[in-house]
Structure formats: structure tokens, C-alpha cells
Motif scaffolding. Structure first.
Motif, short mmCIF file in Angstrom:
data_model
loop_
_atom_site.label_atom_id
_atom_site.label_comp_id
_atom_site.label_asym_id
_atom_site.label_seq_id
_atom_site.Cartn_x
_atom_site.Cartn_y
_atom_site.Cartn_z
N ASP A 4 10.72 -5.46 -8.22
CA ASP A 4 9.48 -6.10 -8.85
C ASP A 4 8.41 -5.05 -8.04
OD1 ASP A 4 10.23 -7.66 -10.63
OD2 ASP A 4 10.11 -9.50 -9.11
N THR A 5 7.43 -4.77 -8.90
CA THR A 5 6.34 -3.77 -8.00
C THR A 5 5.43 -4.93 -7.10
OG1 THR A 5 5.98 -2.45 -10.23
CG2 THR A 5 4.18 -2.38 -8.66
N HIS A 6 5.36 -4.22 -5.93
CA HIS A 6 4.76 -5.01 -4.67
C HIS A 6 4.21 -3.93 -3.71
CE1 HIS A 6 8.82 -3.64 -3.45
NE2 HIS A 6 8.21 -3.76 -2.12
N ILE A 7 3.45 -4.50 -2.91
CA ILE A 7 2.76 -3.50 -1.80
C ILE A 7 3.77 -3.38 -0.68
CG2 ILE A 7 1.09 -3.25 -0.28
CD1 ILE A 7 -0.04 -3.21 -2.89
N PRO A 8 4.23 -2.32 -0.44
CA PRO A 8 5.42 -2.29 0.59
C PRO A 8 4.97 -2.38 1.99
CG PRO A 8 4.70 -0.09 -0.15
CD PRO A 8 3.98 -0.97 -1.06
N THR A 9 5.97 -3.08 2.78
CA THR A 9 5.60 -3.21 4.25
C THR A 9 5.80 -1.88 4.81
OG1 THR A 9 7.46 -4.02 4.68
CG2 THR A 9 5.80 -5.59 4.11
N ARG A 10 5.32 -1.72 6.14
CA ARG A 10 5.76 -0.56 7.01
C ARG A 10 7.44 -0.52 7.27
NH1 ARG A 10 7.95 2.17 11.64
NH2 ARG A 10 6.58 3.89 11.80
N TYR A 44 -12.34 7.07 8.64
CA TYR A 44 -13.14 7.01 7.41
C TYR A 44 -13.30 5.43 6.85
CZ TYR A 44 -12.47 12.17 6.75
OH TYR A 44 -12.61 13.50 7.02
N GLY A 45 -12.72 4.63 7.36
CA GLY A 45 -12.98 3.24 7.35
C GLY A 45 -12.21 2.78 5.84
N GLU A 46 -10.89 3.27 5.71
CA GLU A 46 -10.27 2.87 4.63
C GLU A 46 -8.84 2.28 5.14
OE1 GLU A 46 -10.43 4.26 1.57
OE2 GLU A 46 -11.91 6.16 1.69
N ASP A 47 -8.03 2.16 4.19
CA ASP A 47 -6.88 1.19 4.63
C ASP A 47 -5.68 1.81 5.25
OD1 ASP A 47 -4.39 -0.51 4.03
OD2 ASP A 47 -5.02 -0.89 2.12
N VAL A 48 -5.83 1.46 6.48
CA VAL A 48 -4.92 2.11 7.60
C VAL A 48 -3.35 1.95 7.23
CG1 VAL A 48 -4.54 1.93 10.03
CG2 VAL A 48 -6.67 1.84 9.43
N GLU A 49 -3.27 0.82 6.85
CA GLU A 49 -1.60 0.42 6.64
C GLU A 49 -1.13 1.31 5.51
OE1 GLU A 49 -0.61 -1.58 8.87
OE2 GLU A 49 1.69 -1.63 8.16
N LYS A 50 -1.95 1.47 4.30
CA LYS A 50 -1.72 1.94 3.16
C LYS A 50 -1.49 3.50 3.37
CE LYS A 50 -3.12 2.65 -1.70
NZ LYS A 50 -4.09 2.16 -2.72
N TRP A 51 -2.54 4.27 3.98
CA TRP A 51 -2.49 5.58 4.30
C TRP A 51 -1.32 5.67 5.08
CZ3 TRP A 51 -7.20 8.93 4.87
CH2 TRP A 51 -8.29 8.64 3.85
N GLY A 52 -1.10 5.06 6.33
CA GLY A 52 0.00 5.20 7.11
C GLY A 52 1.45 5.11 6.32
N ILE A 53 1.53 4.19 5.64
CA ILE A 53 2.90 4.18 4.63
C ILE A 53 2.92 5.35 4.04
CG2 ILE A 53 3.92 2.75 2.80
CD1 ILE A 53 2.99 0.23 4.36
N ILE A 54 2.02 5.73 3.26
CA ILE A 54 2.05 6.87 2.36
C ILE A 54 2.49 8.15 3.14
CG2 ILE A 54 0.91 8.49 0.90
CD1 ILE A 54 -0.31 5.77 -0.21
N SER A 78 9.80 4.18 -7.36
CA SER A 78 9.32 3.12 -8.52
C SER A 78 10.64 2.06 -8.32
CB SER A 78 9.23 3.82 -9.79
OG SER A 78 10.29 4.50 -10.32
N GLU A 79 11.99 2.90 -8.22
CA GLU A 79 13.01 1.79 -8.18
C GLU A 79 12.92 0.73 -7.13
OE1 GLU A 79 16.62 4.07 -8.32
OE2 GLU A 79 16.49 4.45 -10.54
N ALA A 80 12.29 1.11 -5.96
CA ALA A 80 12.15 0.17 -4.77
C ALA A 80 10.77 -0.53 -5.25
CB ALA A 80 11.94 0.85 -3.87
N GLY A 81 10.28 -0.53 -6.31
CA GLY A 81 9.02 -1.29 -6.62
C GLY A 81 7.81 -0.82 -6.09
N TRP A 82 7.67 0.31 -5.75
CA TRP A 82 6.51 0.69 -5.29
C TRP A 82 5.14 0.89 -6.25
CZ3 TRP A 82 5.84 3.76 -0.29
CH2 TRP A 82 6.74 3.18 0.85
N PRO A 83 3.86 0.63 -5.96
CA PRO A 83 2.95 0.80 -6.97
C PRO A 83 2.71 2.19 -7.31
CG PRO A 83 2.19 -0.73 -4.97
CD PRO A 83 3.51 -0.09 -4.79
N GLU A 84 1.93 2.29 -8.45
CA GLU A 84 1.87 3.83 -9.05
C GLU A 84 0.96 4.71 -8.23
OE1 GLU A 84 2.90 6.53 -10.98
OE2 GLU A 84 3.98 4.44 -11.59
N ASP A 85 -0.21 3.91 -7.59
CA ASP A 85 -0.99 4.82 -6.77
C ASP A 85 -0.26 5.33 -5.52
OD1 ASP A 85 -1.16 2.15 -5.95
OD2 ASP A 85 -3.00 2.34 -4.96
#
Ligand SMILES: [Fe+2]
Ligand SMILES: [Fe+2]
Length: 195
Positions: A4-10, A44-54, A78-85
Motif C-alpha cells: 500500500d502507498t505510504h510514507i517510507p521511514t528512513r 531551507y526550512g523544508e522536510d528534512v526526513e523526506k529530503w534525506g530519504i530521497i 512503487s512496488e514498495a508502496g512509495w508515493p509518486e512525488d
């Protein structure tokens, strides 16, 4: 079967990356880019976790499919359920090289700009007596920048293009990349002899 699509953890991201990449240098590169992305997101005051994971997974298909780099990552993620962005961001780092996806989000522009630069910073750090990024300044990298034979695999024009997308000077980008890599110095083998 797709997850299922979900926000992946580190930890999920690292496990997935390591499943596809066993090579020490590729893992080190992933950790370097992650560290810089985290540093930049904070700046830049952005999402540290998201930027790091990408940053961590951006080269996920490289070891197994070097000829199809950026082409296999969408399926893996996508097979691991990662979001499109997340997937869009990963693929956009190969813009003009192995993908047609242009970096549009700020996060994507930063990834595009720092990916190659981490390689030049690493090579420059390893030339120093301390073999460390902790006591290195941007001037050391700038000197090596001009020597095309040094770390010849690092494409300077990509870094320049990335800096242009971000609207920053190369010197500032180098400084920020060094500062980001310092935060992971031990993990990426660039602590050297600095205590
Ligand atoms: Fe790549
Ligand atoms: Fe990369």
C-alpha cells in the motif's frame, strides 16, 4: 504484489537501498547525498526526513541495472508502496543523462546539483593529509574543480547546471555540500585523522 502507498521511514529506505546495493562505495555515496539533502532541507526550512530519504535511495537501481539507471527505480519504489512525488524526485536526478524528468521542486534541484558534487568533495578530502572533510574548506575543492584530470568522472557541467537551477553560486554550493557531508563524516569514511 504491491505494498500500500505510504510514507517510507528512513530505516525502510535504507533496508530497501541495501537490498539492491551491496557495494561499499555505492552505500557511501547514498549516505553522503542523504547527509547533504538533510542539511539543505534544514537550511531551507523544508522536510528534512523526506529530503534525506530521497537522497538516500536516489541511485537504488544503479548496481543491478547500470545500463537502465533511473528506468528501474520507479518499479522498485512503487512496488514498495512509495508515493509518486518521491519517485518523481528520484528519477529527476538523471535529467538529461538517463531520464527526461526535469527537476522542478526545490528538493529535486538540490539533489541534481549535489549528487555529482559529493563525489568531488570526497575525492578532494582524500587528497588532504588528514583525509578528512571535517577540516576542509571550499577553497580545496575549488582548486580541484579546475583540474579536469582530477576526479575526471565528476561532471562539472552538471553541477553548474544544478547550481543554476537552484540560483546559487558554485562556491556557496560547495560550502554547503561540505557542511552536509561533515555531519556524516564517520559513516562515509571521511573523518580521517581529525579527532
Ligand atoms: Fe544516479
Ligand atoms: Fe548519485
Amino acid at each position: 504484489m504491491s505494498a500500500d502507498t505510504h510514507i517510507p521511514t528512513r530505516s525502510e529506505a535504507w533496508e530497501l537501498f541495501c537490498k539492491y546495493n551491496a557495494t561499499e562505495s555505492l552505500r557511501g555515496h547514498a549516505l553522503s547525498v542523504e547527509a547533504v539533502m538533510r542539511y539543505m532541507a534544514r537550511k531551507y526550512g523544508e522536510d528534512v526526513e523526506k529530503w534525506g530519504i530521497i537522497g538516500l535511495v536516489h541511485d537504488i537501481d544503479y548496481e543491478q541495472f547500470p545500463q537502465e539507471h533511473c528506468k528501474r527505480s520507479p518499479t522498485i519504489l512503487s512496488e514498495a508502496g512509495w508515493p509518486e512525488d518521491y519517485i518523481h524526485a528520484v528519477v529527476s536526478h538523471g535529467w538529461g543523462i538517463c531520464s527526461e524528468v526535469e527537476p522542478t521542486h526545490r528538493m529535486e534541484k538540490v539533489l541534481y546539483a549535489v549528487d555529482e558534487l559529493t563525489g568531488l568533495v570526497k575525492a578532494s578530502a582524500l587528497m588532504r593529509p588528514s583525509r578528512s572533510v571535517l577540516d576542509m574548506e571550499a577553497s580545496s575543492v575549488k582548486k580541484k574543480w579546475k583540474d579536469a584530470r582530477f576526479a575526471a568522472g565528476v561532471n562539472r557541467s552538471i553541477i553548474e547546471k544544478g547550481a543554476g537551477l537552484m540560483g546559487v553560486e558554485i562556491g556557496d554550493l560547495i560550502t554547503d555540500t561540505i557542511l552536509g557531508m561533515r555531519e556524516a563524516a564517520a559513516a562515509i569514511g571521511l573523518k580521517g585523522s581529525v579527532a
